[in-house]
Design an enzyme around this catalytic site. Structure first.
Site, PDB file in Angstrom:
ATOM      1  N   LYS A 198      -3.988 -14.093  12.696  1.00  0.00           N
ATOM      2  CA  LYS A 198      -4.476 -13.017  13.471  1.00  0.00           C
ATOM      3  C   LYS A 198      -5.987 -13.091  13.703  1.00  0.00           C
ATOM      4  CE  LYS A 198      -5.799  -9.256  10.294  1.00  0.00           C
ATOM      5  NZ  LYS A 198      -7.219  -8.957  10.720  1.00  0.00           N
ATOM      6  N   GLU A 238     -10.950   0.850   2.475  1.00  0.00           N
ATOM      7  CA  GLU A 238     -11.535  -0.251   1.545  1.00  0.00           C
ATOM      8  C   GLU A 238     -12.740   0.100   1.084  1.00  0.00           C
ATOM      9  OE1 GLU A 238     -10.665  -4.241   3.487  1.00  0.00           O
ATOM     10  OE2 GLU A 238     -11.083  -2.886   5.354  1.00  0.00           O
ATOM     11  N   ASP A 296      -9.432  -5.019  14.325  1.00  0.00           N
ATOM     12  CA  ASP A 296      -9.125  -5.732  13.319  1.00  0.00           C
ATOM     13  C   ASP A 296      -7.859  -5.345  12.434  1.00  0.00           C
ATOM     14  OD1 ASP A 296      -9.671  -7.763  11.209  1.00  0.00           O
ATOM     15  OD2 ASP A 296     -10.692  -6.275   9.978  1.00  0.00           O
ATOM     16  N   HIS A 330      -0.583 -10.891   7.128  1.00  0.00           N
ATOM     17  CA  HIS A 330      -0.210 -10.989   5.419  1.00  0.00           C
ATOM     18  C   HIS A 330      -0.075  -9.770   4.949  1.00  0.00           C
ATOM     19  CE1 HIS A 330      -4.525  -9.613   5.734  1.00  0.00           C
ATOM     20  NE2 HIS A 330      -4.287  -8.999   4.499  1.00  0.00           N
ATOM     21  N   LYS A 356       3.310  -8.254   1.399  1.00  0.00           N
ATOM     22  CA  LYS A 356       3.232  -7.374   0.102  1.00  0.00           C
ATOM     23  C   LYS A 356       4.520  -6.766  -0.330  1.00  0.00           C
ATOM     24  CE  LYS A 356      -1.595  -6.064   1.154  1.00  0.00           C
ATOM     25  NZ  LYS A 356      -1.961  -6.684   0.025  1.00  0.00           N
ATOM     26  N   LYS A 394     -14.175   0.867   6.053  1.00  0.00           N
ATOM     27  CA  LYS A 394     -14.746   0.138   5.012  1.00  0.00           C
ATOM     28  C   LYS A 394     -15.814   0.906   4.218  1.00  0.00           C
ATOM     29  CE  LYS A 394     -14.206  -4.509   6.940  1.00  0.00           C
ATOM     30  NZ  LYS A 394     -13.285  -4.838   5.711  1.00  0.00           N
ATOM     31  N   HIS A 422      -1.881  -4.527  11.470  1.00  0.00           N
ATOM     32  CA  HIS A 422      -1.527  -4.165   9.934  1.00  0.00           C
ATOM     33  C   HIS A 422      -1.008  -2.575  10.209  1.00  0.00           C
ATOM     34  CE1 HIS A 422      -3.500  -7.584   8.394  1.00  0.00           C
ATOM     35  NE2 HIS A 422      -4.608  -6.908   8.331  1.00  0.00           N
TER      36      HIS A 422
END
Length: 577
Positions: free
Chosen positions: A156, A224, A243, A186, A190, A344, A248
């Site tokens: 991505k 995060e 992003d 990714h 998990k 973030k 995700h």
């Protein structure tokens, strides 16, 4: 395996450590070989030395009980003996000519049988050109008799909006069949994310209540504590929405909202996920909030505001936080809002899917001292600690009808040995074995961008005047709380920083005395049950029980509150058997 961008951060920080872990766990075949393709002048020896430094750092920072204190020399030597480097520009035909010759030599030396996995660990602008050049050099052409496969993994971001994603799909599908394309995320590597499907469809307890009649709303949080760090130039062009959301977060939504597949075959699962994403209503500006972090403190350390990060404009309008309300227009989810948030420099690092159930009828409790029930939550914790918890109400001990919320917890670490994992091991293994279940198809990618496209266009036209609008180390902008309040009187689950585990609500502080009868019962159980096969951490009892307590020790002992934990009850019964 051929990695384009062999000297990049993704390769050294994630892909190569994943291959190292796969070797240690026996997932790599003996005829495996690795070829790095990179521009520049790095020698083969320098490339390997740089990768070794990254591996040393990876092992030193690993928290896995299975990880060694230093690099496993046997595994690393085995891997480096199968590594080679091809230098050249990604848009130069001679690079691919040299790569083709190298693959022929490797096939003869290691017996790879013509199977090649091309991994594009490059910036997005190289995806199309690299696929075109591979096709032009006939390196993605598979044997007619099926003797060897050729597959391409694309990282991505897969496009930066709907038109660019459609254009990229069209371009690479001219050179590759859809079955050869593996669009990697990714997040799906998990373990807890993969467990969502097993949890839903392997337990008759939960699937019957997994719909609008029983569920009030769903909250998905990806918080995060890190900022943009050294990725300022990338983030300025991308932002939090691009992003995180179309990839995700929407993948998590799809796993929660999808209908049961006919089987766990890749196409059956991906079709159901694609249907769920296609059913998400396009997001309007009234259903979304954006934010940007300012100064503050994260984990006790002072944090600089986003506009003072390296390579960030001093008046940047780029969002570092997004919250939104989604509507999934299917029969199962009609009227059930999905609330998503990610950002973030927030108070705590956590990723969770929280399902809030509807309250039971209050009529039987009229005339009591209660005026409402507590919320019932099913929480799938994805990181940092993987597990599942269920919160519900019970009667508080005593003569009055009073309720207290309690929680049952399942933690992966209590039941399964931890393993070194960077999140790519399962995904790489699936590509090698041809299992596309955890990878996105072209229709899924385009459907995700179609949902956020109206919001992207509106935000691009409206420069936010209130940025920065949340402090580093907080839970995000106040407008995110307003969004939920106006959407049905809901509130976000707290993500405030926690140094220690907070007391469970509704549990009274015990008096300093010893429950001697509990000690006698525990001792009797121990004699009857014998050794248990359950993990030791799962068998810890809620009451401290010295084998032969002295009187002085008994006076000091404190009776701890009993913990309602399904895992521990199961472990105890397993021990009895």
């Amino acid at each position: 395996m051929v990695i384009f961008g062999a000297s990049g951060d993704l390769t050294s920080r994630l892909v190569v450590p994943a291959l190292y872990n796969m070797r240690r766990s026996g997932l790599l075949p003996d005829n495996f070989a690795l070829v790095g393709v990179n521009h520049g002048s790095d020698s083969d020896a320098l490339w390997k030395r740089n990768l070794r430094r990254s591996m040393d750092s990876f092992v030193a920072n690993s928290s896995s009980e299975e990880q060694l204190a230093s690099v496993d020399e046997e595994a690393w030597t085995w891997l480096t003996q199968r590594m080679s480097l091809v230098l050249g520009e990604f848009d130069d035909a001679s690079t691919y000519s040299r790569l083709g010759k190298s693959l022929e030599v490797i096939s003869d030396r290691f017996g790879t049988q013509g199977n090649v996995l091309f991994y594009l660990a490059t910036p997005e602008r190289f995806f199309g050109p690299v696929v075109d050049m591979l096709h032009g050099a006939k390196l993605t052409q598979e044997s007619v008799n099926g003797a060897g496969w050729r597959r391409v993994v694309i990282e991505k971001p897969f496009g930066h909006d709907l038109p660019s994603a459609q254009a990229l799909n069209t371009r690479i599908q001219k050179s590759l069949r859809e079955e050869q394309i593996y669009r990697i995320d990714h997040f799906l590597g998990k373990e807890t994310v993969q467990n969502i499907l097993a949890f839903r469809f392997a337990n008759g307890l939960f699937e019957p209540i997994w719909h609008r009649d029983r569920i009030d709303h769903v909250q998905i949080t990806v918080a995060e504590t890190v900022g943009v760090e050294a990725r300022g130039s990338f983030y300025e062009q991308t932002g939090c929405l691009r992003d995180m959301v179309p990839n995700h977060l929407f993948q998590l939504v799809a796993m929660v909202a999808m209908e049961p597949p006919s089987s766990f075959a890749a196409e059956a699962v991906r079709t159901r996920k694609a249907e769920a994403i296609a059913a998400i209503r396009p997001i309007g500006v009234e259903d979304a909030v954006r934010g940007q972090y300012g100064p503050g403190a994260v984990n006790g350390d002072l944090a600089r505001p986003y506009r003072e990060e390296p390579d960030v404009a001093p008046d940047s309008p780029t969002e570092t936080y997004v919250a939104m309300k989604l509507s999934v227009d299917t029969w199962r989810w009609a009227g059930v809002p999905f609330y998503l948030r990610t950002g973030k420099h927030l108070a705590r690092r956590t990723t969770e899917i929280a399902i809030r159930f509807k309250s039971a009828p209050f009529a039987p409790f009229r005339g009591t001292n209660m005026d409402a029930f507590g919320p019932d939550w099913l929480v799938l914790q994805i990181q940092p600690n993987e597990g599942i918890s269920l919160q519900f109400d019970v009667k508080r001990p005593g003569p009055k009808m009073e309720l207290a919320p309690v929680r049952m917890d399942f933690n992966y670490a209590d039941w399964f040995p931890s393993q070194a994992n960077v999140g790519y091991e399962t995904l790489l293994y699936d590509v090698m074995t041809g299992d596309a279940t955890l990878f996105q198809r072209a229709d899924m990618v385009e459907a995700s961008w179609r949902v956020v496209q109206p919001l992207l266009e509106t935000w691009a036209k409206r420069t936010p005047s209130e940025f920065p609008n949340y402090a580093s180390g907080s839970a995000g902008p106040a407008a995110a709380d307003t969004l939920l309040a106006l959407s049905g009187g809901h509130t976000w689950r707290p993500i405030a920083a926690q140094k220690t585990r907070p007391p469970r609500p509704g549990v009274l502080k015990p008096k300093p005395k010893v429950d001697k009868s509990a000690q006698r019962r525990a001792a009797a159980k121990k004699k009857v049950s014998g050794p248990s096969s359950a993990p030791l951490s799962a068998l810890k009892q809620a009451t401290v029980r010295p084998a032969k307590p002295k009187k002085s020790a008994q006076k000091k002992a404190v009776r701890k509150p009993a913990r309602t934990t399904a895992v521990k009850k199961a472990a105890t019964s397993r021990g009895r058997r």
